[in-house]
Design a protein around this motif. Structure first.
Motif, PDB file in Angstrom:
ATOM      1  N   GLU A 137      69.944  63.513  42.695  1.00 10.41           N
ATOM      2  CA  GLU A 137      68.577  64.008  42.917  1.00 10.41           C
ATOM      3  C   GLU A 137      67.521  62.984  42.511  1.00 10.41           C
ATOM      4  N   TYR A 138      67.909  61.974  41.731  1.00  9.05           N
ATOM      5  CA  TYR A 138      66.924  60.981  41.305  1.00  9.05           C
ATOM      6  C   TYR A 138      66.636  59.939  42.380  1.00  9.05           C
ATOM      7  N   GLN A 139      67.281  60.080  43.536  1.00  7.38           N
ATOM      8  CA  GLN A 139      67.002  59.127  44.606  1.00  7.38           C
ATOM      9  C   GLN A 139      66.033  59.696  45.631  1.00  7.38           C
ATOM     10  N   LEU A 140      65.639  60.977  45.473  1.00  5.65           N
ATOM     11  CA  LEU A 140      64.743  61.600  46.455  1.00  5.65           C
ATOM     12  C   LEU A 140      63.381  60.908  46.398  1.00  5.65           C
ATOM     13  N   PHE A 141      62.771  60.697  47.548  1.00  2.55           N
ATOM     14  CA  PHE A 141      61.496  59.987  47.509  1.00  2.55           C
ATOM     15  C   PHE A 141      60.492  60.441  48.556  1.00  2.55           C
ATOM     16  N   GLU A 142      60.921  61.161  49.571  1.00  2.15           N
ATOM     17  CA  GLU A 142      59.994  61.456  50.665  1.00  2.15           C
ATOM     18  C   GLU A 142      59.060  62.610  50.329  1.00  2.15           C
ATOM     19  N   GLU A 143      58.068  62.801  51.233  1.00  5.86           N
ATOM     20  CA  GLU A 143      57.114  63.883  50.995  1.00  5.86           C
ATOM     21  C   GLU A 143      57.755  65.232  51.238  1.00  5.86           C
TER      22      GLU A 143
ATOM     23  N   VAL B 154      61.400  67.595  52.298  1.00  6.80           N
ATOM     24  CA  VAL B 154      62.858  67.652  52.293  1.00  6.80           C
ATOM     25  C   VAL B 154      63.407  67.135  53.617  1.00  6.80           C
ATOM     26  N   TYR B 155      62.763  67.551  54.703  1.00  9.40           N
ATOM     27  CA  TYR B 155      63.250  67.135  56.015  1.00  9.40           C
ATOM     28  C   TYR B 155      63.301  65.615  56.114  1.00  9.40           C
ATOM     29  N   LYS B 156      62.179  64.981  55.749  1.00  6.18           N
ATOM     30  CA  LYS B 156      62.105  63.521  55.876  1.00  6.18           C
ATOM     31  C   LYS B 156      63.137  62.842  54.992  1.00  6.18           C
ATOM     32  N   ASP B 157      63.362  63.425  53.819  1.00  5.55           N
ATOM     33  CA  ASP B 157      64.314  62.778  52.916  1.00  5.55           C
ATOM     34  C   ASP B 157      65.732  62.835  53.473  1.00  5.55           C
ATOM     35  N   VAL B 158      66.107  63.986  53.983  1.00  8.08           N
ATOM     36  CA  VAL B 158      67.461  64.097  54.548  1.00  8.08           C
ATOM     37  C   VAL B 158      67.574  63.216  55.785  1.00  8.08           C
TER      38      VAL B 158
ATOM     39  N   VAL C  28      68.718  63.006  65.147  1.00  8.25           N
ATOM     40  CA  VAL C  28      68.406  63.077  63.720  1.00  8.25           C
ATOM     41  C   VAL C  28      68.056  64.513  63.352  1.00  8.25           C
ATOM     42  N   ARG C  29      67.193  65.119  64.168  1.00  8.17           N
ATOM     43  CA  ARG C  29      66.759  66.493  63.884  1.00  8.17           C
ATOM     44  C   ARG C  29      67.966  67.421  63.789  1.00  8.17           C
ATOM     45  N   GLU C  30      68.843  67.293  64.746  1.00  8.66           N
ATOM     46  CA  GLU C  30      70.017  68.160  64.787  1.00  8.66           C
ATOM     47  C   GLU C  30      70.869  67.975  63.527  1.00  8.66           C
ATOM     48  N   ARG C  31      71.063  66.714  63.158  1.00  9.55           N
ATOM     49  CA  ARG C  31      71.901  66.440  61.996  1.00  9.55           C
ATOM     50  C   ARG C  31      71.282  66.970  60.713  1.00  9.55           C
ATOM     51  N   VAL C  32      69.962  66.818  60.592  1.00  9.40           N
ATOM     52  CA  VAL C  32      69.291  67.302  59.389  1.00  9.40           C
ATOM     53  C   VAL C  32      69.448  68.816  59.276  1.00  9.40           C
ATOM     54  N   HIS C  33      69.184  69.509  60.406  1.00 11.87           N
ATOM     55  CA  HIS C  33      69.322  70.970  60.385  1.00 11.87           C
ATOM     56  C   HIS C  33      70.734  71.371  59.981  1.00 11.87           C
ATOM     57  N   HIS C  34      71.679  70.690  60.583  1.00  8.19           N
ATOM     58  CA  HIS C  34      73.075  71.011  60.337  1.00  8.19           C
ATOM     59  C   HIS C  34      73.439  70.763  58.873  1.00  8.19           C
ATOM     60  N   ALA C  35      73.004  69.616  58.338  1.00  4.04           N
ATOM     61  CA  ALA C  35      73.351  69.259  56.957  1.00  4.04           C
ATOM     62  C   ALA C  35      72.734  70.246  55.972  1.00  4.04           C
TER      63      ALA C  35
ATOM     64  N   ALA D 245      69.995  66.209  48.124  1.00  7.75           N
ATOM     65  CA  ALA D 245      70.509  64.839  48.054  1.00  7.75           C
ATOM     66  C   ALA D 245      71.881  64.738  48.724  1.00  7.75           C
ATOM     67  N   ILE D 246      72.717  65.739  48.507  1.00  3.55           N
ATOM     68  CA  ILE D 246      74.035  65.716  49.144  1.00  3.55           C
ATOM     69  C   ILE D 246      73.875  65.839  50.658  1.00  3.55           C
ATOM     70  N   ALA D 247      72.939  66.699  51.075  1.00  6.46           N
ATOM     71  CA  ALA D 247      72.690  66.840  52.515  1.00  6.46           C
ATOM     72  C   ALA D 247      72.269  65.499  53.110  1.00  6.46           C
TER      73      ALA D 247
END
Ligand code: ATP
Ligand code: MG
Lengths: 272, 289
Positions: free
Chosen positions: B96-102, B104-108, B122-129, B156-158
């Motif tokens: 979780e210490y690597q998260l940086f985006e504004e 959640v979506y952008k970070d994943v 990308v969108r599909e993969r993010v939703h799925h993850a 972070a795992i996603a």
């Protein structure tokens, strides 16, 4: 790896120089700098060089380290040498079109370079043999009279200590975050300038977040242990002036006196 | 035997080479990991687990020896190393210490974005993850910094799952979570493994988790491999494990004690479920004295 960068450059050891009181080291370093700046001829500069030739072997720091500390300022030395060589009037040794090299120019260049190298080598010896914590401690003690005129000496020293303490932690953290982002395919090593700067964002943001978190936690932990500033605090590590410090002060005083005498009486290759 | 996906050859890594602090964190590791394996990695603190796994996606370059991914020498062309980062996904300790985006979506989306996929993909993969890790859609536009610790961990795992790596490596993914959060994360990893049939490496200090999830176990000790075997054979060597500062699951200890006391309890019980079934069986038969 980024972790291999050394900051503070302290090399732990047990030499007499290491064991000296950091306050005395600080004062003597200042005295040495003064000595270098009042030295106006080759003889007095030579005294400065001899001083280094005595203290470096005593400290057990190898000569290689001197080279390492001088390396970053090589460009400055080079510019100084060039400026002095070409722009000081004197007997012309060599002329090519409008560029002249004079005897005085050469002498001045050599001596200025020697002075800068001594300056760097002398001050580095202090940072090589004194832990940053001891150094800030010494600074706090030496400047503590300034508390009378309401300068926050203790607070500044505390901030310096904490900053020094966290440099390795932050470097380690940077390393970890870099690895984590690389694992997600971040490309830090290639691309043009703009791309490279943009690639730093995923590293800097988590780093700042964690630095703030750490700062907050540390402040809380300090308050929980009743930290309330410097007033009435005793110290775990007491500083003592010992025999060693007296000897060092004497050696430095002798050198300083020799340099002054040389300035007045042995006028060889006088600067300017 | 199935095809191997990861293979090392005399892999050695030294930290701080060339200084007085030089030290081999792993030494002469020869290892072959089959495709589709769910492998547990255990070992005492400082045994070199984290160092080993960072070689599998090229974050660390071997001091000597070789690493092969899918039969390909990883460092044959150092410029192409990013390819392996996408093939082998690594989730660090406290990711979780690597998260940086504004958001959640952008970070994943960071990982898949780096892979150069199209926006739709990308969108599909993010939703799925995000669905895989059990986070609701509504969380996507939130800032990752306002989530709870467990939620951050799942985001972070996603972020790594969204890259759909062939090999998924997790370094103590459950450290510092409550029991519920721990089970949730490990279950989702197991489901992910079951669905995709890809290779999973799980580093853990919990013998219970290893017993429950990993059919095969790698035991590291003092920079080397101590054992690499099926979970049953590993936990059979209880006394050796204990000498390494490791252990067997609590429930195994209980069952072995029972069997010492003369109850007909088999010694190869590693999970609470197994123990429950076995004990119920025993009680049902009225074998209790
Ligand atoms: N960045 C580093 N610099 C120097 N030495 C390191 C570094 N990282 C790890 N080490 C050393 O390498 C050895 C192996 O460390 P590693 O992190 O791989 O252990 P580990 O098995 O993951 O331990 P843990 O269970 O505590 O996570 C340790 O002795 C450690 O001190
Ligand atoms: Mg580790």
């Amino acid at each position: 790896m980024i972790k291999d960068i050394t900051i503070g450059q302290f090399f732990p050891g047990e030499s007499p120089i290491h064991r000296m009181d950091p306050r005395m080291k600080l004062i003597l370093t200042v005295a040495y700098i003064v000595m270098l700046f009042i030295a106006n001829n080759a003889a007095s500069l030579l005294v400065g060089v001899i001083f280094l030739l005595i203290v470096y072997p005593v400290s057990g720091i190898s000569g290689k380290m001197v080279l390492r500390s001088v390396k970053p300022i090589l460009p400055i030395i080079a510019i100084t040498a060039v400026l002095n060589m070409f722009f000081i009037d004197g007997e012309v040794l060599f002329q090519l079109w409008k560029i002249r090299i004079t005897d005085k120019g050469v002498i001045t260049a050599v001596m200025m370079c020697a002075r800068i190298v001594c300056l760097i080598a002398g001050t580095s010896l202090m940072t090589y043999t004194t832990s940053p914590i001891a150094l800030t401690d010494a600074i706090e003690r030496l400047f503590s009279p300034l508390k009378k005129i309401k300068l926050p000496v203790h607070e500044v020293a505390m901030m310096m200590t904490i900053a020094l303490r966290f440099i390795p932690t932050l470097i380690e953290e940077t390393d970890k975050i870099m690895s984590a982002q690389k694992a997600r395919g971040a490309d830090i090593e290639s691309g043009n300038l703009v791309q490279r700067i943009r690639a730093l964002v995923p590293i800097l943001i988590p780093l700042f977040v964690s630095a703030f978190r750490r700062a907050e936690e540390l402040a809380l932990a300090m308050e929980c242990r009743c930290y309330h500033g410097g007033e009435g605090r005793t110290r775990m590590r007491q500083l003592h002036l010992g025999k060693l410090d007296v000897v060092a002060a004497c050696v430095t005083a002798v050198c300083l006196a020799a340099a002054i005498l040389a300035n007045v009486h042995i006028q060889v290759f006088v600067l300017r | 035997m199935a095809e191997s996906i990861l293979r090392t050859e005399n892999l050695t890594y030294k930290y701080s080479t060339g200084t007085v602090f030089e030290k081999a964190a792993i030494q002469d590791i020869n290892l072959e990991i089959e495709k589709g394996q769910f492998l547990g990695i255990i070992g005492h603190t400082g045994s070199g687990k984290s160092t080993l796994i960072q070689h599998f996606n090229g974050l660390l370059k071997p001091s000597s020896g070789k690493v092969y991914v899918d039969g390909e020498d990883m460092w044959a062309n150092p410029k192409a190393i990013r390819k392996f980062r996408f093939k082998v996904g690594l989730v660090f300790q406290y990711p979780e210490y690597q998260l940086f985006e504004e958001t959640v979506y952008k970070d994943v989306a960071f990982g898949p974005g780096n892979m150069g996929l199209s926006e739709g993909e990308v969108r599909e993969r993010v939703h799925h993850a995000l669905k895989l890790v059990g986070l609701p859609e509504s969380i996507q536009e939130k800032s990752p910094f306002e989530l709870s610790g467990g939620q951050k961990r799942r985001v972070a795992i996603a972020g790594v799952l969204a890259m759909e790596p062939e090999v998924l490596i997790l370094d103590e993914p459950t450290a510092g979570l409550d029991p519920h959060g721990r089970d949730m994360i490990l279950d989702l990893i197991r489901d992910y493994h079951a669905q995709r049939k890809n290779t999973v490496l799980l580093v853990s200090h919990s013998m219970e988790d290893i017993a429950k999830y990993a059919p095969k176990v790698l035991v590291m000790s003092k920079a080397g491999i101590f054992a690499y075997d099926d979970v049953k054979n590993i936990f059979d060597r209880a006394s050796e494990l204990e000498r390494l500062g490791l252990s067997v699951p609590q429930v195994t200890k209980i069952c072995r004690k029972l069997s010492e006391l003369g109850y007909p309890v088999p010694p190869d019980i590693y999970t609470v479920e197994q123990a429950r079934d076995c004990l119920l069986d025993l009680l049902g038969k009225g074998a209790a004295r």
